[in-house]
Scaffold this active site. Sequence first.
Site, PDB file in Angstrom:
ATOM      1  N   GLU A 145     -10.999   7.285   6.245  1.00 25.96           N
ATOM      2  CA  GLU A 145      -9.917   6.446   6.748  1.00 25.96           C
ATOM      3  C   GLU A 145      -9.476   6.868   8.156  1.00 25.96           C
ATOM      4  O   GLU A 145      -9.086   6.031   8.967  1.00 25.96           O
ATOM      5  CB  GLU A 145      -8.727   6.491   5.793  1.00 25.96           C
ATOM      6  CG  GLU A 145      -8.972   5.841   4.441  1.00 25.96           C
ATOM      7  CD  GLU A 145      -9.059   4.332   4.507  1.00 25.96           C
ATOM      8  OE1 GLU A 145      -8.667   3.750   5.542  1.00 25.96           O
ATOM      9  OE2 GLU A 145      -9.522   3.731   3.523  1.00 25.96           O
ATOM     10  N   ALA A 156      -4.001   6.137   5.727  1.00 22.48           N
ATOM     11  CA  ALA A 156      -4.156   6.251   4.277  1.00 22.48           C
ATOM     12  C   ALA A 156      -5.142   5.211   3.760  1.00 22.48           C
ATOM     13  O   ALA A 156      -5.471   4.233   4.440  1.00 22.48           O
ATOM     14  CB  ALA A 156      -2.805   6.076   3.580  1.00 22.48           C
ATOM     15  N   ARG A 164       2.400  -5.422   5.820  1.00 25.31           N
ATOM     16  CA  ARG A 164       2.403  -5.099   4.400  1.00 25.31           C
ATOM     17  C   ARG A 164       3.105  -6.205   3.628  1.00 25.31           C
ATOM     18  O   ARG A 164       4.276  -6.505   3.867  1.00 25.31           O
ATOM     19  CB  ARG A 164       3.110  -3.761   4.160  1.00 25.31           C
ATOM     20  CG  ARG A 164       2.348  -2.547   4.663  1.00 25.31           C
ATOM     21  CD  ARG A 164       0.989  -2.439   4.041  1.00 25.31           C
ATOM     22  NE  ARG A 164       0.427  -1.099   4.155  1.00 25.31           N
ATOM     23  CZ  ARG A 164      -0.810  -0.799   3.785  1.00 25.31           C
ATOM     24  NH1 ARG A 164      -1.602  -1.740   3.279  1.00 25.31           N
ATOM     25  NH2 ARG A 164      -1.272   0.443   3.916  1.00 25.31           N
ATOM     26  N   GLU A 218      -9.243   4.086  10.972  1.00 28.76           N
ATOM     27  CA  GLU A 218      -7.917   3.659  11.407  1.00 28.76           C
ATOM     28  C   GLU A 218      -7.438   4.317  12.695  1.00 28.76           C
ATOM     29  O   GLU A 218      -6.412   3.903  13.249  1.00 28.76           O
ATOM     30  CB  GLU A 218      -6.899   3.915  10.282  1.00 28.76           C
ATOM     31  CG  GLU A 218      -7.221   3.122   9.019  1.00 28.76           C
ATOM     32  CD  GLU A 218      -6.162   3.245   7.942  1.00 28.76           C
ATOM     33  OE1 GLU A 218      -5.206   4.032   8.128  1.00 28.76           O
ATOM     34  OE2 GLU A 218      -6.286   2.563   6.904  1.00 28.76           O
ATOM     35  N   GLU A 222     -12.309  -6.253   5.962  1.00 30.48           N
ATOM     36  CA  GLU A 222     -11.333  -5.984   4.910  1.00 30.48           C
ATOM     37  C   GLU A 222      -9.947  -6.509   5.279  1.00 30.48           C
ATOM     38  O   GLU A 222      -8.955  -6.204   4.616  1.00 30.48           O
ATOM     39  CB  GLU A 222     -11.263  -4.470   4.637  1.00 30.48           C
ATOM     40  CG  GLU A 222     -12.573  -3.907   4.083  1.00 30.48           C
ATOM     41  CD  GLU A 222     -12.505  -2.414   3.841  1.00 30.48           C
ATOM     42  OE1 GLU A 222     -11.419  -1.824   4.020  1.00 30.48           O
ATOM     43  OE2 GLU A 222     -13.544  -1.828   3.463  1.00 30.48           O
TER      44      GLU A 222
END
Length: 206
Positions: free
Chosen positions: A111, A95, A78, A115, A161
Amino acid sequence: MGIIHNASFGRNDVTIEKTETIFKGFLQIERVSLRHRLFDQMGSSPQLTREIVHRKQAAGVLLYDDQQQKFALIEQFRIGAIQDPISPWQLEVIAGILDGDETAEDCIRREAVEESGCQVDRLKHLFSFYPSAGACDEVFHLYSAATHLPQQGGVFGVVTEGENIKLHLIDYEDLDLLLDSQRLCNAPVIMALQWLKQHLFTLDRL
């Protein structure tokens, strides 16, 4: 009880005098000039200038499996945590951002597959909240979902992505240790695991 159910003021108690877009990309940033009512005073505040980050709504889910006595978290890089003293790779619930007219529940189902590879049917809504209302208008919808977790974790995400996501399956018995650690640094995962602790307490009382 009034403070719980009734806000002191509402939208009509804010006067927006000017709005200027200062950045438009993945996020949009506006500079807003406004006045608002004041507590215990007549009239309004002097003109204030604030920047607001516009971000689409997001939704997340804590997946758990009472049969296996495990829950799932993901770990990913992140940029906002790049200066974190422990690691920019954050532990999170699954998320994503709502896509177009997608509902929060549809977003979570999509998601969860991307994920974790997990199919999610029934969802329990926990909270909808502003992660950072002092600067951003994003609303985050947090859910939990009982599901059948895989036997082991893995690496997931949509490569196109830029996603590189590690799935962790964590034993219920390690929940308190994780909550006491310094690895949980974002609101959704902390809120979700506090809910899970209450859920486990209820199971123990049955």
